[in-house]
Design a protein around this motif. Structure first.
Motif, short mmCIF file in Angstrom:
data_model
loop_
_atom_site.label_atom_id
_atom_site.label_comp_id
_atom_site.label_asym_id
_atom_site.label_seq_id
_atom_site.Cartn_x
_atom_site.Cartn_y
_atom_site.Cartn_z
N ASP A 30 0.90 -1.21 0.03
CA ASP A 30 0.00 -0.07 0.11
C ASP A 30 0.81 1.18 0.22
O ASP A 30 0.65 2.34 -0.78
N GLU A 31 1.89 1.02 0.60
CA GLU A 31 2.76 2.22 0.83
C GLU A 31 3.44 2.63 -0.62
O GLU A 31 3.63 3.81 -1.00
N MET A 32 3.76 1.53 -1.26
CA MET A 32 4.50 1.84 -2.47
C MET A 32 3.44 2.50 -3.51
O MET A 32 4.07 3.31 -4.44
N TYR A 33 2.31 2.21 -3.38
CA TYR A 33 1.14 2.70 -4.24
C TYR A 33 0.57 3.83 -3.60
O TYR A 33 -0.50 4.22 -4.36
N GLY A 34 1.17 4.46 -2.67
CA GLY A 34 0.69 5.74 -2.21
C GLY A 34 -0.70 5.62 -1.56
O GLY A 34 -1.13 6.65 -1.65
N ILE A 35 -1.05 4.49 -0.91
CA ILE A 35 -2.55 4.39 -0.42
C ILE A 35 -2.27 4.84 0.98
O ILE A 35 -1.62 4.22 1.96
N ALA A 36 -2.48 6.44 1.24
CA ALA A 36 -1.71 6.86 2.58
C ALA A 36 -2.20 6.46 3.93
O ALA A 36 -1.06 6.20 4.51
N PHE A 37 -3.41 6.23 4.25
CA PHE A 37 -3.83 5.96 5.38
C PHE A 37 -3.65 4.46 6.00
O PHE A 37 -3.56 4.01 7.02
N LYS A 38 -3.75 3.49 4.78
CA LYS A 38 -3.72 2.14 5.23
C LYS A 38 -2.67 1.50 5.95
O LYS A 38 -2.64 0.84 6.71
N PRO A 39 -1.22 1.80 5.15
CA PRO A 39 -0.17 1.07 5.78
C PRO A 39 0.18 1.14 7.13
O PRO A 39 0.38 0.26 7.72
N ARG A 40 -0.27 2.29 7.63
CA ARG A 40 -0.08 2.32 8.95
C ARG A 40 -0.91 1.46 9.79
O ARG A 40 -0.43 0.72 10.84
N ALA A 41 -2.22 1.28 9.37
CA ALA A 41 -3.04 0.60 9.98
C ALA A 41 -2.69 -1.13 9.96
O ALA A 41 -2.73 -1.83 10.91
N TYR A 42 -1.97 -1.29 8.65
CA TYR A 42 -1.62 -2.77 8.65
C TYR A 42 -0.56 -3.03 9.50
O TYR A 42 -0.40 -4.08 10.08
#
Ligand SMILES: [Zn+2]
Ligand SMILES: [Zn+2]
Length: 592
Positions: A30-42
């Motif tokens: 998600d971080e690679m593809y710039g999905i901003a809020f999700k990576p932190r949640a994962y």
């Protein structure tokens, strides 16, 4: 075996670890593809899974998606994925993601400073899918061709990859010990466990450790193995058996656990403590007495029967000897000594009363004298010597004569203020190339404690180096030679000199030799400690503390002293402060 570590890391992960891996890979993706809020949640969810371990599945079983959502990082969408994983063993979205991006993110993410964007670039530009692809790309210097990377980044990546891979090499005892204790505590609490203990080289307290060996007895071995293989720190399970399991921790060290029957606990502990040479010699001796000794027990030839030995002591006693402490089981002369009952009572842990080598913010320490004292008190010490560096070490503002006198005055003041604690004013005075000291005798004579050490000209010839140190030890103001060999584990070899001559000279001038317990120093080494003890030279056990936390290393120094057969009386700073002061004053007044 395989030169492709990504394969090795992936064998036999537990269900929880697979889930953890999936969540981490999602977060990177998600971080690679710039999905901003999700990576932190994962990432949070992955942490929750790791901390909760088996608990998460129990919770899910009882309350489904709704129950999962009460954990940090687990919202509706992640809860649904976890639910799918527990129900079906897979997550569809993960499989789709892996098809689009078939990269072993999990293994690559273990490399220091290799983030999602880097992993993305490596795949996009060089088709790097795993560690072995990465190694090839580094070898052919293709990594630096990636836009915005350059030669510097390539070099750094190669270095960090090397560090990750070398993580399986030997590590400092101080680094591994806390992990071993944590695992021990966790396993001791498992139902059915009677004994659980650390064996192997950690029990012998070697300076460096290759892996962690644990031994347990239990009425329910399966349960212990389950607990062991699902510890939150586990990266890989190498083997899961009824009597033996082996795992690799995320920090890159292997842990072996053996679960044995109560009747053979003594034999097993003896066997798995080692070392190998000690065991061979002991087995040979047992044979000569009509016994067979192995990891399963002690067997008497005549009756062809197992002798139940629930403790190690029973084995050694049965063989007619004292039990050598683990620290000296190296296959030297300890078995003979144990038979002849001449192993001395080694210095007990917790015997050191003060630390005679302590730095402060006056030079390269991190805090004030006062703060170091608070920390020393906290670990139960009742005195310290403040031993800041001297002027030769200009780059860390080593003290000159004037500053030393100022520090003496300050310490005098502090000694009046503080209760039940003594500060000795000391120094870590530099030995110059010709063996003279860099502080005048007049000022040295005003100090309570003069430690001297080498911080330059490490590569002089053996003859020159010996001469240099002998000259320094002959100065009547000198009390102790600090970190006598100057080795730094993994960094610098010991300086070359005639240790026997140094010991003889130290004896002659009543100068103590230091066991510097700072983990990468561990200097003196055990064999030199033993030689010093045999020669009647006094020793100190110090931490060379530069921060308040460093006092915790004292017990590592005590371990080295034990490995060198030292008793309490060999170690100067097991004395009470008043006794030590009297000893030092007497030594000064009777010196020629
Ligand atoms: Zn030093
Ligand atoms: Zn120092």
């Amino acid at each position: 075996m395989s030169d492709n570590p990504s394969i090795r890391y992936h064998v036999s992960m537990t269900k929880i670890q697979q889930l953890q891996k999936i969540l981490i890979e999602f977060s990177y993706y998600d971080e690679m593809y710039g999905i901003a809020f999700k990576p932190r949640a994962y990432k949070l969810a992955a942490e929750s899974v790791s901390v909760l371990n088996g608990e998460i599945e129990n919770t899910w079983r009882k309350g489904g998606i709704k129950a999962l959502k009460k954990f940090p990082g687990i919202g509706q969408s992640i809860a649904e994925k976890i639910d799918e994983f527990f129900r079906t063993g897979k997550i569809k979205e993960y499989q789709t993601m892996k098809k689009k991006f078939p990269v072993d993110i999990w293994s690559l993410s273990r490399i220091e400073r290799l983030g999602p964007k880097h992993i993305h670039d490596l795949y996009e530009y060089l088709n790097v899918r795993n560690l072995s692809d990465l190694k090839k790309a580094l070898k052919t210097h293709k990594v630096q061709t990636i836009p915005r990377w350059g030669a510097k980044s390539e070099k750094r990546l190669a270095r960090n990859l090397g560090l990750t891979e070398r993580a399986s090499d030997r590590r400092l005892l101080s680094e591994i010990l806390p992990y071993a204790h944590n695992i021990l505590t966790a396993l001791s609490q498992v139902k059915g466990v009677k004994h659980c203990t650390i064996a192997g080289s950690i029990r012998r307290r070697r300076d460096t450790i290759g892996d962690i060996d644990l031994l347990a007895t239990s009425s329910d071995p399966d349960r212990v193995m389950d607990a062991f293989t699902s510890l939150p720190l586990v990266e890989t399970i190498h083997e899961r058996g009824k009597t033996r399991s082996s795992i690799r921790l995320r920090i890159g060290i292997d842990v072996d656990l053996r679960v044995v029957h109560d009747e053979v606990y003594g034999a097993a502990l003896q066997y798995f403590t080692g070392n190998a040479r000690h065991n061979i010699l002991l087995r040979e001796y047992a044979l000569s007495k009509g016994y067979t000794l192995n990891e399963y027990g002690l067997f008497q030839h005549k009756k062809n029967s197992l002798i139940v030995c629930k403790t190690e002591e029973e084995i050694y006693t049965r063989l007619g000897m004292d039990t050598p402490p683990p620290e000296i089981r190296i296959g030297d002369d300890e078995i003979d000594a144990a038979r002849e009952h001449r192993i001395p009572r080694l210095i007990p842990y917790g015997s050191v009363k003060g630390d005679m080598h302590v730095h402060t913010e006056w030079t390269d320490g991190t805090v004030s004298i006062k703060k170091m004292i608070t920390a020393a008190k906290k670990v139960g010490l009742s005195y310290v010597a403040i031993t800041d560096h001297t002027k030769s070490l200009a780059y860390i503002h080593g003290l000159n004569e004037k500053r030393i006198l100022e520090q003496i005055a300050e310490i005098k003041k502090l000694n009046k203020e503080i209760k039940k604690f003594t500060i000795f004013s000391g120094t870590e005075c530099d030995i110059l190339k010709d063996g003279t000291l860099d502080i005048s005798d007049k000022v040295l004579a005003k100090l309570d404690w003069v430690g001297i050490s080498i911080h330059s000209y490490f590569t002089l010839s053996r003859k020159e180096q010996t001469k240099r140190i002998v000259a320094a030890l002959s100065n009547p103001n000198v009390d102790c030679l600090f970190h006598p060999t100057c080795r730094l584990i993994g960094k610098r070899k010991a300086i070359d000199y005639d240790i026997d001559e140094i010991i003889t000279t130290a004896k002659k001038h009543r100068v103590a030799l230091e066991i510097d317990a700072y983990p990468n120093r561990s200097d003196l080494r055990d064999i030199h400690v033993r030689a010093a003890v045999q020669a009647g030279v006094k020793l100190t056990i110090d931490t060379d503390a530069h921060t308040p936390e460093d006092f915790r290393f004292i017990s590592l120094g005590e371990a080295i002293a034990r490995r060198g057969w030292a008793t309490k009386t060999n170690i100067l700073n097991t004395k009470k402060s008043a006794e030590l002061r009297a000893y030092l004053q007497k030594k000064r007044s009777t010196k020629h």
